[in-house]
Scaffold this motif. Structure first.
Motif, PDB file in Angstrom:
ATOM      1  N   LEU A   1       0.825  -1.206   0.000  1.00  9.67           N
ATOM      2  CA  LEU A   1       0.000   0.000   0.000  1.00  9.67           C
ATOM      3  C   LEU A   1       0.863   1.262   0.000  1.00  9.67           C
ATOM      4  N   ASN A   2       1.977   1.222   0.724  1.00 17.02           N
ATOM      5  CA  ASN A   2       2.878   2.372   0.746  1.00 17.02           C
ATOM      6  C   ASN A   2       3.463   2.647  -0.634  1.00 17.02           C
ATOM      7  N   ALA A   3       3.757   1.584  -1.371  1.00 20.50           N
ATOM      8  CA  ALA A   3       4.276   1.745  -2.728  1.00 20.50           C
ATOM      9  C   ALA A   3       3.240   2.411  -3.632  1.00 20.50           C
ATOM     10  N   CYS A   4       1.961   2.200  -3.325  1.00 21.46           N
ATOM     11  CA  CYS A   4       0.882   2.782  -4.131  1.00 21.46           C
ATOM     12  C   CYS A   4       0.571   4.227  -3.749  1.00 21.46           C
ATOM     13  N   VAL A   5       0.431   4.484  -2.458  1.00 20.74           N
ATOM     14  CA  VAL A   5      -0.103   5.780  -2.027  1.00 20.74           C
ATOM     15  C   VAL A   5       0.857   6.581  -1.146  1.00 20.74           C
ATOM     16  N   ASN A   6       2.031   6.035  -0.880  1.00 27.00           N
ATOM     17  CA  ASN A   6       3.052   6.738  -0.090  1.00 27.00           C
ATOM     18  C   ASN A   6       2.515   7.159   1.280  1.00 27.00           C
ATOM     19  N   ARG A   7       1.848   6.210   1.952  1.00 29.06           N
ATOM     20  CA  ARG A   7       1.368   6.450   3.317  1.00 29.06           C
ATOM     21  C   ARG A   7       1.673   5.237   4.176  1.00 29.06           C
ATOM     22  N   ARG A   8       2.017   5.503   5.437  1.00 30.24           N
ATOM     23  CA  ARG A   8       2.246   4.429   6.392  1.00 30.24           C
ATOM     24  C   ARG A   8       1.284   4.572   7.565  1.00 30.24           C
ATOM     25  N   PRO A   9       0.869   3.456   8.146  1.00 27.44           N
ATOM     26  CA  PRO A   9      -0.154   3.518   9.197  1.00 27.44           C
ATOM     27  C   PRO A   9       0.412   3.801  10.583  1.00 27.44           C
ATOM     28  N   ILE A  10      -0.462   4.188  11.474  1.00 24.95           N
ATOM     29  CA  ILE A  10      -0.165   4.174  12.904  1.00 24.95           C
ATOM     30  C   ILE A  10      -0.312   2.724  13.361  1.00 24.95           C
ATOM     31  N   VAL A  11       0.742   2.165  13.920  1.00 25.12           N
ATOM     32  CA  VAL A  11       0.724   0.765  14.355  1.00 25.12           C
ATOM     33  C   VAL A  11       0.294   0.692  15.812  1.00 25.12           C
ATOM     34  N   ILE A  12      -0.559  -0.293  16.125  1.00 25.68           N
ATOM     35  CA  ILE A  12      -1.092  -0.423  17.482  1.00 25.68           C
ATOM     36  C   ILE A  12      -0.439  -1.563  18.251  1.00 25.68           C
ATOM     37  N   GLY A  13      -0.183  -2.689  17.609  1.00 28.05           N
ATOM     38  CA  GLY A  13       0.431  -3.843  18.269  1.00 28.05           C
ATOM     39  C   GLY A  13       1.928  -3.699  18.430  1.00 28.05           C
ATOM     40  N   LYS A  14       2.590  -4.803  18.775  1.00 30.88           N
ATOM     41  CA  LYS A  14       4.043  -4.782  18.906  1.00 30.88           C
ATOM     42  C   LYS A  14       4.665  -4.229  17.628  1.00 30.88           C
ATOM     43  N   PRO A  15       5.637  -3.312  17.691  1.00 32.10           N
ATOM     44  CA  PRO A  15       6.465  -2.939  18.843  1.00 32.10           C
ATOM     45  C   PRO A  15       5.990  -1.707  19.610  1.00 32.10           C
ATOM     46  N   GLU A  16       4.798  -1.257  19.356  1.00 29.26           N
ATOM     47  CA  GLU A  16       4.346  -0.011  19.966  1.00 29.26           C
ATOM     48  C   GLU A  16       3.948  -0.206  21.433  1.00 29.26           C
ATOM     49  N   SER A  17       4.160   0.823  22.227  1.00 28.29           N
ATOM     50  CA  SER A  17       3.839   0.750  23.650  1.00 28.29           C
ATOM     51  C   SER A  17       2.331   0.722  23.898  1.00 28.29           C
ATOM     52  N   LYS A  18       1.525   1.055  22.872  1.00 29.84           N
ATOM     53  CA  LYS A  18       0.065   0.981  23.017  1.00 29.84           C
ATOM     54  C   LYS A  18      -0.361  -0.432  23.417  1.00 29.84           C
ATOM     55  N   MET A  19       0.359  -1.424  22.928  1.00 29.03           N
ATOM     56  CA  MET A  19       0.043  -2.824  23.240  1.00 29.03           C
ATOM     57  C   MET A  19       0.186  -3.069  24.739  1.00 29.03           C
ATOM     58  N   ILE A  20       1.266  -2.574  25.331  1.00 27.92           N
ATOM     59  CA  ILE A  20       1.506  -2.764  26.766  1.00 27.92           C
ATOM     60  C   ILE A  20       0.530  -1.942  27.594  1.00 27.92           C
ATOM     61  N   GLU A  21       0.241  -0.739  27.151  1.00 30.63           N
ATOM     62  CA  GLU A  21      -0.720   0.108  27.878  1.00 30.63           C
ATOM     63  C   GLU A  21      -2.083  -0.576  27.967  1.00 30.63           C
ATOM     64  N   SER A  22      -2.530  -1.149  26.854  1.00 26.22           N
ATOM     65  CA  SER A  22      -3.822  -1.843  26.844  1.00 26.22           C
ATOM     66  C   SER A  22      -3.779  -3.076  27.739  1.00 26.22           C
ATOM     67  N   LEU A  23      -2.664  -3.789  27.704  1.00 28.74           N
ATOM     68  CA  LEU A  23      -2.529  -5.022  28.495  1.00 28.74           C
ATOM     69  C   LEU A  23      -2.522  -4.733  29.991  1.00 28.74           C
ATOM     70  N   THR A  24      -1.766  -3.728  30.411  1.00 28.47           N
ATOM     71  CA  THR A  24      -1.692  -3.439  31.845  1.00 28.47           C
ATOM     72  C   THR A  24      -3.051  -2.978  32.376  1.00 28.47           C
ATOM     73  N   GLU A  25      -3.819  -2.278  31.552  1.00 29.51           N
ATOM     74  CA  GLU A  25      -5.154  -1.857  31.960  1.00 29.51           C
ATOM     75  C   GLU A  25      -6.089  -3.053  32.105  1.00 29.51           C
TER      76      GLU A  25
END
Length: 259
Positions: free
Chosen positions: A171-195
């Motif tokens: 998709l990045n090759a097509c539209v030159n955009r990258r997503p906000i990642v939620i799972g590993k390696p992002e700390s959002k994964m740990i924040e959700s888990l600890t809650e």
């Protein structure tokens, strides 16, 4: 000795490869519980729900409950509920679609609809039409997220299959955009888990086979990490990387004496 009380365990490449249990994995899990500690299976693979993971683990001879499995889908649901994303165009399979709908999200499947975001995940039912519609929405500027960034899913006999990260690259090759990642390696994964589990971050240690997800998340979330060389990462890969683990073992079997 490893003095942490909650082991966050990657599955693919750490506990099993494909449909084969890694040698010593069952004894490793037993040692954790017999020591009065706990483990949570932490996976980026959002293509299966908790019931499927429990069934797979049971087939491999491991007793597990749904509450012991936490996936990038769980983290995504938690995160989207916080930021108010409800209408989604999904590049993902039926299992993830069902998990999202059960949590109250609306999955849009057509072009030219009002959506809150595009969500990309591991899609074993991927079609060209789905990719094309995603490109259209991304060109229109809608918010863009991914459950996880893994390029491949490891299988037994050293084989791999394309994962969400490979779709992201297309998709990045097509539209030159990258997503906000939620799972590993992002700390959002740990924040959700600890809650969810009401655990202190300082009691956690991550065990996994991937530098750019499992080990990198340890750094970003401020938790200790163990790299096992039973999956994607070799010792040579590790030496070339700037991502550092707190411990390195050949497999979970070698961690047993340290618990």
């Amino acid at each position: 000795m490893i003095d942490k009380s909650v082991f966050l365990l990657d599955m693919d490449g750490t506990i099993y490869l494909g449909n084969k249990l890694i040698d010593g994995a069952k004894e490793f899990l037993g040692k954790i519980k017999n020591s009065g500690k706990k483990y949570i299976f932490l996976t980026n693979n959002a293509s299966k729900d908790k019931v499927e993971y429990v069934k797979k683990l049971e087939k491999l001879g491991i007793d597990a409950s749904e509450d012991e499995v936490f996936s990038s889908a769980d983290a995504t649901i938690s995160y989207f509920e916080k930021i108010g994303k409800k209408r989604l165009f999904l590049v993902g399979n039926t299992s993830l679609k069902n998990q999202l709908e059960e949590a109250g999200f609306e999955i849009i499947t057509e072009r030219n609809k009002e959506i809150d975001a595009v969500l990309v995940s591991f899609d074993t039912e991927l079609t060209y039409e789905k990719l094309w519609i995603a490109c259209d929405y991304l060109q229109d500027g809608y918010d863009y997220f991914a459950t996880h960034p893994d390029f491949v899913c490891p299988l037994d006999a050293g084989r791999i299959m394309p994962d969400a990260g490979s779709i992201i690259e297309l998709l990045n090759a097509c539209v030159n955009r990258r997503p906000i990642v939620i799972g590993k390696p992002e700390s959002k994964m740990i924040e959700s888990l600890t809650e969810k589990y009401k655990v202190d971050k300082n009691d956690l240690i991550m065990v996994g086979d991937r530098l750019y997800t499992d080990i990198a998340m340890g750094h970003r979330a401020g938790i200790k990490s163990i790299l096992v060389l039973s999956g994607e990462t070799s010792l040579e890969d590790y030496k070339k990387s700037d991502v550092e683990a707190d411990y390195i073992f050949e497999s979970v079997k070698d961690i047993i004496p340290e618990i």
